[in-house]
Design a protein around this motif. Structure first.
Motif: not given
Length: 285
Positions: A229-241
């Protein structure tokens, strides 16, 4: 938290991290809407760690400026310390700017105040409204920046002091540091960019502290599911940001804060009305 909840929260984080609307506040609101229990150590850590994922987009987008060294000759007669400060001037400014946040953040965390604030959607709502009212007028108050003004040690430290206000969810670290830069005579664009750069060491420190606390208190949270969940959250947040950041700089430079002020007042006002009328934010109780 399940996969869909993780993706939704990460998208909210990526969209709001660099906007002056409080990404932490929006994640708390989103968690309440999704019915995610507050007060859980992993949920608190998740809130901070995926912010660091979004912040890494700064390093990617501004990598030439972030990895910069001053290769011009140091002033004549400089000692070793002065030569080092000259060489690594950009990083020295970030260090000076992050010191106040380190002190205040540690005090807030050790006292338990930070965890209490992260559980309070009421605090988020009130700060959204108050911050929104302030943003309706801050362009008139501080929009006197000049391109001739650059970030100095004193200005970096003062901006760091403003950043401390964002320990309160709903204030917005982005808003606090950008307004802090504008009070120091920086243009909106230069203040916004320094705000982005300052976020990297600030959120790196907050993330490291949260991870250390999690492992120190209880390692039972470190399941394969939670780590995924942490890895997925970081990747999605990175791309959207990454997609949202450049748009924000251009919008802020042209139009200022007023639109964000109205947005904050509307969102915060709706939440306050719901809470005062005894309604739960959770879409599913």
């Amino acid at each position: 938290m399940d996969w869909l909840e993780t993706i939704i929260i990460a998208i909210v984080e990526g969209l709001t991290e660099f906007l002056p609307v409080s990404s932490t506040g929006h994640m708390i609101i989103t968690q309440n809407l999704l019915g995610i229990p507050q007060g859980d150590a992993f949920v608190h850590a998740f809130t901070f760690i995926i912010q660091f994922g979004a912040i890494l987009s700064v390093v990617c987008l501004y990598w030439k400026r972030f990895f910069q060294f001053d290769n011009t000759p140091a002033p004549a007669g400089s000692n070793l310390w002065q030569r080092l400060k000259h060489k690594f001037h950009f990083y020295w400014l970030l260090f000076v700017g992050v010191v106040p946040a380190v002190v205040i953040g540690l005090l807030a965390k050790k006292s338990g105040l930070l965890d209490w604030l992260l559980d309070s959607v009421e605090v988020v709502a009130v700060m959204l409204v108050l911050g929104g009212i302030f943003m309706l007028y801050c362009d008139r108050l501080f929009n006197k920046g000049s391109d001739a003004n650059k970030v100095t040690e004193r200005r970096a430290f003062n901006i760091g002091l403003f950043q401390c206000i964002s320990v309160i969810p709903g204030v917005s670290r982005s808003m606090a540091t950008i307004v802090g830069g504008m009070t120091q005579g920086l243009t909106r664009k230069r203040a916004a960019e320094f705000s982005f750069f300052l976020a990297v060491p600030t959120m790196a420190g907050a993330t490291l502290l949260d991870l250390l606390d999690l492992f120190k208190e209880d390692t039972s949270w470190a399941t394969g599911h939670n780590i995924a969940m942490l890895i997925l959250g970081c990747v999605v947040a990175f791309v959207v940001a990454l997609l949202a950041m450049k748009w924000f700089v251009n919008f802020l430079t042209k139009y200022g804060f007023k639109a964000f002020g109205y947005y904050r007042i509307i969102v915060g006002g709706i939440i306050i009305v719901l809470l005062l009328t005894g309604h739960s934010l959770a879409m599913v109780d």
